[in-house]
Design an enzyme around this catalytic site. Sequence first.
Site, PDB file in Angstrom:
ATOM      1  N   GLY A 281       0.804  -1.209   0.000  1.00  0.00           N
ATOM      2  CA  GLY A 281       0.000   0.000   0.000  1.00  0.00           C
ATOM      3  C   GLY A 281       0.836   1.256   0.000  1.00  0.00           C
TER       4      GLY A 281
ATOM      5  CG  MET B 212       5.139   6.239   1.452  1.00  0.00           C
ATOM      6  SD  MET B 212       6.244   7.623   1.084  1.00  0.00           S
ATOM      7  CE  MET B 212       6.931   7.952   2.720  1.00  0.00           C
TER       8      MET B 212
ATOM      9  CE  LYS C 118       3.749   0.246   3.110  1.00  0.00           C
ATOM     10  NZ  LYS C 118       3.416   1.658   3.451  1.00  0.00           N
TER      11      LYS C 118
ATOM     12  CG  ASP D  77       8.926  -2.763   7.393  1.00  0.00           C
ATOM     13  OD1 ASP D  77       7.876  -2.762   6.714  1.00  0.00           O
ATOM     14  OD2 ASP D  77       9.235  -1.816   8.147  1.00  0.00           O
ATOM     15  CD  GLU D  78       9.543   0.712   4.326  1.00  0.00           C
ATOM     16  OE1 GLU D  78       9.359   0.862   3.109  1.00  0.00           O
ATOM     17  OE2 GLU D  78       8.855   1.302   5.181  1.00  0.00           O
TER      18      GLU D  78
ATOM     19  CB  CYS E 101      -6.518  11.957  -0.259  1.00  0.00           C
ATOM     20  SG  CYS E 101      -5.973  13.281  -1.380  1.00  0.00           S
TER      21      CYS E 101
ATOM     22  CB  CYS F 245     -10.045  15.405  -1.683  1.00  0.00           C
ATOM     23  SG  CYS F 245      -9.692  13.668  -2.056  1.00  0.00           S
TER      24      CYS F 245
END
Length: 201
Positions: free
Chosen positions: A15, A17, A21, A89-90, A146, A149
């Site tokens: 997903g 940033m 996660k 991770d990452e 977001c 918005c």
Amino acid sequence: MRHGTRHGWIEVVAGVMFSGKSEELMRRVRRALIAGRRVQLFKSHLDDRYGGQFLISSHDGRQVEAEPVSNSVQLAEKIRPDTQVVAIDEAQFLDDGICEVIDVLADEGRRVIVVGIDMDFRGEPFGPMGPLLARAERIDKLDAICVVCGDPATRSQRLIGGKPAPAEGPTIQVAGAESYEARCRRCHEVPARDRAQRELL
């Protein structure tokens, strides 16, 4: 080495940033520790958000610290024979060889948990994440909010001086919240790419 009669599998948490996660990875690792599983946790050496440390503790006092790795070969060499759960991770920062490594680990009967950003700041597949998603038995894709918005965010907006970064910038640029925002498809901007798309229409 087969781990008893256990079947191995791959699960990917992907997903944008700021979508939680790493928190989800911590939750799964903590539950594995509580269940008495032998866990190894890895992270890319590029990820230093925790000041070089990434420690997960379970309620019964068991702990596991993330081991930094530079590439897939280094990760494979660090796997202990008795490890039952491998968490990464990452993963977007690792090389394409990680796909073969996790296939081998799952074939050996281990549970492999892979976490990473699935799209780069341009909205393109990030590193090996596309092939990793294709290999997984289980996929969970998380979104954020977001900042423009308030809709569900699925894109990482890179900023330079507060403005959207151009498409020709480097794919990997490790930075904090001041350089990135979570945005939805509509609010995500990549100036050079967006101009090219408009010319095609």
